[in-house]
Design a protein around this motif. Sequence first.
Motif, PDB file in Angstrom:
ATOM      1  N   ASP A 124       0.856  -1.184   0.000  1.00  0.00           N
ATOM      2  CA  ASP A 124       0.000   0.000   0.000  1.00  0.00           C
ATOM      3  C   ASP A 124       0.894   1.236   0.000  1.00  0.00           C
ATOM      4  O   ASP A 124       1.359   1.696   1.047  1.00  0.00           O
ATOM      5  CB  ASP A 124      -0.916  -0.010   1.225  1.00  0.00           C
ATOM      6  N   GLY A 125       1.119   1.793  -1.160  1.00  0.00           N
ATOM      7  CA  GLY A 125       1.996   2.938  -1.292  1.00  0.00           C
ATOM      8  C   GLY A 125       1.322   4.269  -1.038  1.00  0.00           C
ATOM      9  O   GLY A 125       1.981   5.307  -1.055  1.00  0.00           O
ATOM     10  N   SER A 126       0.011   4.263  -0.779  1.00  0.00           N
ATOM     11  CA  SER A 126      -0.715   5.522  -0.606  1.00  0.00           C
ATOM     12  C   SER A 126      -1.614   5.538   0.618  1.00  0.00           C
ATOM     13  O   SER A 126      -2.531   6.356   0.702  1.00  0.00           O
ATOM     14  CB  SER A 126      -1.538   5.822  -1.865  1.00  0.00           C
ATOM     15  N   ALA A 127      -1.343   4.623   1.581  1.00  0.00           N
ATOM     16  CA  ALA A 127      -2.156   4.559   2.801  1.00  0.00           C
ATOM     17  C   ALA A 127      -3.643   4.586   2.462  1.00  0.00           C
ATOM     18  O   ALA A 127      -4.411   5.380   2.990  1.00  0.00           O
ATOM     19  CB  ALA A 127      -1.792   5.699   3.758  1.00  0.00           C
ATOM     20  N   GLY A 128      -4.033   3.685   1.564  1.00  0.00           N
ATOM     21  CA  GLY A 128      -5.417   3.678   1.080  1.00  0.00           C
ATOM     22  C   GLY A 128      -5.644   4.895   0.219  1.00  0.00           C
ATOM     23  O   GLY A 128      -5.089   5.011  -0.870  1.00  0.00           O
ATOM     24  N   LEU A 129      -6.456   5.809   0.695  1.00  0.00           N
ATOM     25  CA  LEU A 129      -6.599   7.130   0.072  1.00  0.00           C
ATOM     26  C   LEU A 129      -6.076   8.162   1.062  1.00  0.00           C
ATOM     27  O   LEU A 129      -6.820   8.965   1.612  1.00  0.00           O
ATOM     28  CB  LEU A 129      -8.061   7.405  -0.299  1.00  0.00           C
ATOM     29  N   TRP A 130      -4.789   8.076   1.362  1.00  0.00           N
ATOM     30  CA  TRP A 130      -4.105   8.992   2.288  1.00  0.00           C
ATOM     31  C   TRP A 130      -4.628   8.869   3.715  1.00  0.00           C
ATOM     32  O   TRP A 130      -4.458   9.802   4.512  1.00  0.00           O
ATOM     33  CB  TRP A 130      -4.282  10.451   1.867  1.00  0.00           C
ATOM     34  N   CYS A 131      -5.234   7.758   4.088  1.00  0.00           N
ATOM     35  CA  CYS A 131      -5.955   7.730   5.366  1.00  0.00           C
ATOM     36  C   CYS A 131      -5.506   6.651   6.344  1.00  0.00           C
ATOM     37  O   CYS A 131      -5.704   6.810   7.551  1.00  0.00           O
ATOM     38  CB  CYS A 131      -7.459   7.595   5.117  1.00  0.00           C
ATOM     39  N   VAL A 132      -4.912   5.559   5.876  1.00  0.00           N
ATOM     40  CA  VAL A 132      -4.581   4.442   6.772  1.00  0.00           C
ATOM     41  C   VAL A 132      -3.190   4.680   7.354  1.00  0.00           C
ATOM     42  O   VAL A 132      -2.225   3.981   7.051  1.00  0.00           O
ATOM     43  CB  VAL A 132      -4.671   3.089   6.029  1.00  0.00           C
ATOM     44  N   ASN A 133      -3.075   5.693   8.189  1.00  0.00           N
ATOM     45  CA  ASN A 133      -1.769   6.137   8.660  1.00  0.00           C
ATOM     46  C   ASN A 133      -1.095   5.131   9.584  1.00  0.00           C
ATOM     47  O   ASN A 133       0.139   5.058   9.636  1.00  0.00           O
ATOM     48  CB  ASN A 133      -1.901   7.485   9.374  1.00  0.00           C
ATOM     49  N   ALA A 134      -1.872   4.358  10.322  1.00  0.00           N
ATOM     50  CA  ALA A 134      -1.292   3.387  11.262  1.00  0.00           C
ATOM     51  C   ALA A 134      -1.205   1.988  10.674  1.00  0.00           C
ATOM     52  O   ALA A 134      -0.910   1.025  11.396  1.00  0.00           O
ATOM     53  CB  ALA A 134      -2.108   3.364  12.551  1.00  0.00           C
TER      54      ALA A 134
END
Length: 450
Positions: free
Chosen positions: A58-68
């Motif tokens: 996952d190179g984009s944390a989902g849509l910039w959201c899965v930070n953890a």
Amino acid sequence: MGQHRSAAVTLHQIPNTIKTDSYWMPFTANRQFKKAPRLFSSAEGMHYTTVDGRQVIDGSAGLWCVNAGHGRKQIAAAVEKQLMTLDFAPSFQMGHPLAFDFAERLAEIAPKGLDRIFFTNSGSESVDTALKIALAYQRSIGQASRTRLIGRERGYHGVGFGGMSVGGMVANRRAFATHLPGVDHIRHTHDLTRNAFAKDQPAHGAELADDLERLVALHGAETIAAVIVEPVPGSTAVLPPPQGYLKRLREICDKHGILLIFDEVITGFGRLGTPFAANYFGVTPDLMTTAKGITNGTVPCGAVFAARKIYDGLMTGPEGQIELFHGYTYSAHPVACAAGLATLDIYKDEGLLTRGASIAQYWQDALHSLKGLPNVIDVRNCGLMGAVEIAPRDGVAGARGYDVMVDCFNTGLYLRMSGDSFAMSPPLIVEKSHIDRMVSILGDAIKRVA
């Protein structure tokens, strides 16, 4: 295209038994996608798993959201417990303890002074909320003539009519003829001529903030309520602000009594190696919109952080009078609050709101190693955000970018494509080995497609 396989064919695809007709997909070329669907079935840590069992970083944390990172059991347990305890509570004239607890916890990590929290359900709702608060505030302090809202070219502020109107992405605006009246835009800061391959903040362009002075001269300061910008635009593929730009914008707003709104839906919650971009750049706005990482992407939730002066400015009139006629059925939803509190616990326990600072240099060096590959015309980075831009094919902007994106998916990397740019923002748990793998896959895809 040499040995590169057609982008219309998704490799490793199992016989598709899923009926795709009914689902109208957002921000997707539906007919193109449904001919060769790219489907995830599960996720854990840094990886998605596709329907045919392949692991994809996952190179984009989902849509910039899965930070953890994905699959955090602590959040799942909190959600389950809350659903069985209090599944829903109204937030109009009623409340529940988690809403107040969550707001207090958010205020603790907020940039100094932004300690009044209004809950929403998404970034789009946060933006429309902040714009309405700005208008209401100006009216409440006797500045009712201040009704004009200023956005920025190439900005993205969600898909509500307010966010679309102040947004500056042409395709997001073109099909919808009705926009908010009294909206204008300052120039964007992307300057390939002077700043290509800049590392972190570009050296040139602080003076572009003075474009706000042009609009003040044109419209009159007394007509302008607020200016909204992303500290680092993300949806237009990571455009770090020039050195000194945001500070100058803050100074101009202060000079003319204009509120400054930071859209931190993407940059919030550790993305730049600080809790918020306001901390990173040392510039505090009057209002700040958030969502995405606030619950690690698990339950829809957003929040507007307001300066004390904004809140106090609206706490006038009879005590029994509603101060702001605005809100949502699901504002401060109990399950979202539970997910958010568990997310904040993870951020705190694992130091994720500042972890990006320790790996940002490695991230920068890895991304810039792609300079010199065929058709690569720019590499940009800021914190744990990054983008690689390639030259478009003649007459078909975005086609080369799409082929690279599909090639990456087929070889184990998910990233966000924006035209012929690739935006990346990995979960904050990313390790150097993950970065190496991501950059290797992207580099190989660029070589094959270009």
